[in-house]
Design a protein around this motif. Sequence first.
Motif, PDB file in Angstrom:
ATOM      1  N   LEU A  88       0.831  -1.204   0.000  1.00  0.00           N
ATOM      2  CA  LEU A  88       0.000   0.000   0.000  1.00  0.00           C
ATOM      3  C   LEU A  88       0.866   1.253   0.000  1.00  0.00           C
ATOM      4  O   LEU A  88       0.660   2.174  -0.806  1.00  0.00           O
ATOM      5  N   HIS A  89       1.828   1.294   0.881  1.00  0.00           N
ATOM      6  CA  HIS A  89       2.654   2.492   1.000  1.00  0.00           C
ATOM      7  C   HIS A  89       3.536   2.721  -0.230  1.00  0.00           C
ATOM      8  O   HIS A  89       3.685   3.847  -0.695  1.00  0.00           O
ATOM      9  N   GLN A  90       4.084   1.665  -0.757  1.00  0.00           N
ATOM     10  CA  GLN A  90       4.920   1.821  -1.950  1.00  0.00           C
ATOM     11  C   GLN A  90       4.099   2.308  -3.136  1.00  0.00           C
ATOM     12  O   GLN A  90       4.597   3.077  -3.965  1.00  0.00           O
ATOM     13  N   ALA A  91       2.832   1.912  -3.213  1.00  0.00           N
ATOM     14  CA  ALA A  91       1.965   2.357  -4.305  1.00  0.00           C
ATOM     15  C   ALA A  91       1.705   3.859  -4.247  1.00  0.00           C
ATOM     16  O   ALA A  91       1.379   4.474  -5.268  1.00  0.00           O
ATOM     17  N   LEU A  92       1.866   4.450  -3.062  1.00  0.00           N
ATOM     18  CA  LEU A  92       1.608   5.879  -2.902  1.00  0.00           C
ATOM     19  C   LEU A  92       2.894   6.670  -2.646  1.00  0.00           C
ATOM     20  O   LEU A  92       2.871   7.757  -2.070  1.00  0.00           O
ATOM     21  N   GLY A  93       4.008   6.134  -3.112  1.00  0.00           N
ATOM     22  CA  GLY A  93       5.237   6.919  -3.133  1.00  0.00           C
ATOM     23  C   GLY A  93       6.168   6.757  -1.959  1.00  0.00           C
ATOM     24  O   GLY A  93       7.181   7.471  -1.875  1.00  0.00           O
ATOM     25  N   PHE A  94       5.874   5.851  -1.046  1.00  0.00           N
ATOM     26  CA  PHE A  94       6.806   5.585   0.053  1.00  0.00           C
ATOM     27  C   PHE A  94       7.916   4.662  -0.446  1.00  0.00           C
ATOM     28  O   PHE A  94       7.708   3.826  -1.323  1.00  0.00           O
ATOM     29  N   ARG A  95       9.084   4.798   0.147  1.00  0.00           N
ATOM     30  CA  ARG A  95      10.200   3.927  -0.191  1.00  0.00           C
ATOM     31  C   ARG A  95      10.834   3.404   1.091  1.00  0.00           C
ATOM     32  O   ARG A  95      10.789   4.065   2.132  1.00  0.00           O
ATOM     33  N   VAL A  96      11.415   2.224   0.992  1.00  0.00           N
ATOM     34  CA  VAL A  96      12.133   1.648   2.123  1.00  0.00           C
ATOM     35  C   VAL A  96      13.515   2.292   2.170  1.00  0.00           C
ATOM     36  O   VAL A  96      14.259   2.261   1.188  1.00  0.00           O
ATOM     37  N   VAL A  97      13.854   2.886   3.304  1.00  0.00           N
ATOM     38  CA  VAL A  97      15.148   3.568   3.420  1.00  0.00           C
ATOM     39  C   VAL A  97      16.131   2.786   4.297  1.00  0.00           C
ATOM     40  O   VAL A  97      17.292   3.182   4.428  1.00  0.00           O
ATOM     41  N   GLY A  98      15.671   1.700   4.866  1.00  0.00           N
ATOM     42  CA  GLY A  98      16.582   0.893   5.672  1.00  0.00           C
ATOM     43  C   GLY A  98      15.847  -0.142   6.489  1.00  0.00           C
ATOM     44  O   GLY A  98      14.608  -0.160   6.547  1.00  0.00           O
ATOM     45  N   THR A  99      16.605  -1.034   7.091  1.00  0.00           N
ATOM     46  CA  THR A  99      16.056  -2.069   7.959  1.00  0.00           C
ATOM     47  C   THR A  99      16.742  -1.999   9.316  1.00  0.00           C
ATOM     48  O   THR A  99      17.966  -1.979   9.402  1.00  0.00           O
ATOM     49  N   ARG A 100      15.953  -1.937  10.360  1.00  0.00           N
ATOM     50  CA  ARG A 100      16.498  -1.989  11.715  1.00  0.00           C
ATOM     51  C   ARG A 100      16.336  -3.425  12.203  1.00  0.00           C
ATOM     52  O   ARG A 100      15.222  -3.880  12.493  1.00  0.00           O
ATOM     53  N   GLU A 101      17.432  -4.148  12.227  1.00  0.00           N
ATOM     54  CA  GLU A 101      17.394  -5.570  12.560  1.00  0.00           C
ATOM     55  C   GLU A 101      17.225  -5.780  14.063  1.00  0.00           C
ATOM     56  O   GLU A 101      17.795  -5.052  14.880  1.00  0.00           O
ATOM     57  N   ARG A 102      16.441  -6.814  14.408  1.00  0.00           N
ATOM     58  CA  ARG A 102      16.225  -7.174  15.807  1.00  0.00           C
ATOM     59  C   ARG A 102      15.937  -5.920  16.643  1.00  0.00           C
ATOM     60  O   ARG A 102      16.546  -5.661  17.665  1.00  0.00           O
ATOM     61  N   MET A 103      14.940  -5.174  16.149  1.00  0.00           N
ATOM     62  CA  MET A 103      14.603  -3.907  16.790  1.00  0.00           C
ATOM     63  C   MET A 103      14.023  -4.112  18.192  1.00  0.00           C
ATOM     64  O   MET A 103      14.244  -3.318  19.091  1.00  0.00           O
ATOM     65  N   GLY A 104      13.266  -5.167  18.354  1.00  0.00           N
ATOM     66  CA  GLY A 104      12.665  -5.435  19.657  1.00  0.00           C
ATOM     67  C   GLY A 104      11.992  -6.786  19.678  1.00  0.00           C
ATOM     68  O   GLY A 104      11.767  -7.411  18.634  1.00  0.00           O
ATOM     69  N   ARG A 105      11.679  -7.258  20.892  1.00  0.00           N
ATOM     70  CA  ARG A 105      10.991  -8.542  21.044  1.00  0.00           C
ATOM     71  C   ARG A 105       9.483  -8.309  21.060  1.00  0.00           C
ATOM     72  O   ARG A 105       8.986  -7.376  21.688  1.00  0.00           O
TER      73      ARG A 105
END
Length: 409
Positions: free
Chosen positions: A372-389
């Motif tokens: 949904l977000h990518q269809a409206l112009g959002f882009r992935v700028v990074g991944t925060r690995e193991r951000m939380g449990r």
Amino acid sequence: MAHDEVVRRYSGLARAALTGETVVDCATDEFGEGHFGTAGYDDTSGLPGGALRASLGCGNPVAVAELRAGETVLDLGSGGGIDVLLSARRVGPYGKAYGLDASPDMIELARRNAAEAGAANVEFLHGTIEDIPLPGRTVDVIISNCVVNLSDDKAAVLSEAFRVLRPGGRLGISDVVTDGDTDPVRRAAAERRVGCEAGALSVPEYRDLLRATGFVGATIVLTADHGDGVHSAIVRAAKPAIGPGLEIRPMRDSDAEQVLAIYQLGLDTGQASFETTAPSWAGFTANRPANLRHVAVDTETGDVVAWVAASPVSSRPVYAGVVEHSIYVHPGCQAHGIGRSLLAAFIAASEEAGVWTIQSGIFPENAASLSLHQALGFRVVGTRERMGRHHGAWRDVLLIERRSAVAGA
């Protein structure tokens, strides 16, 4: 000027027009030099003389609204009917043009002009622009010609306009506005000179009121300069588009129970957030500005089916145009395009509020939200690995953002 005084004033002008007089509602020299009346139109050929003599507007809203064949249009403060008759030509035999006026004499004049013009697709309604006598979501386009400024409750006028417009409907009006830092006494005198006795809104006030009402895509273009900070202007805006049976509007306190219930349903999926319990309403609204909260509702039941809201990411001035948002759709209403329509309306509203970056975090497993977000112009700028449990497992989070090409450009 109070409502009753406005009605008496324009009823008197209508009676004069009915006897064949050409009438004006401001200083005679201002009327001629300020592009009031018929001076604002490109083509008035074939219109009854009575409609031309009673033309008191400050522009050509029919052209502004870009009317199309088959549409239903409503003119707020239709006077002698010139804009209704021009609209009727534009929308054609399968369209409809309504005129609304508070003066019975103006309604009589307009109906007489319509009969003379042989216009079969017009209807004139007696009532006020603060309480429009039409059902909700019945009009494609609302026009008005130098009338909204006469109301002493402009918020009610725009609220009613929003109510009767269909989703995706358009507002295209000519009006009087103020701009700049002119001396208030001189500005008030200029407003009286052009017939704006109730006091015109400033350009920023007009924008804020449109946004608070729920309109998006607002533009205000100054046209004629009447001196001392007073201008004629073209005002355009739209009601957010969404599928049949639905409507997008600003979130209200009365929506609290349903908004929080949808929030909890989303959290219960385990894919929406690290949170597991929806906050209280006070907690929900504490850091989410009212102008960045919207809902999609079922127009038949009034039930909320989705919501979107955002909060500033920082109180530091440099981040003034950066927000973090959330959007939740009721599980029973997903895969119907509701989320896309709601998010599109939110993006438009946020840009008008000066937001240049919308950001959020999404679990990689939440493919529907990412799509949904990518269809409206959002882009992935990074991944925060193991951000939380979350529920006993470590989760990664995709950071997404959308940069505006309008705000902050």
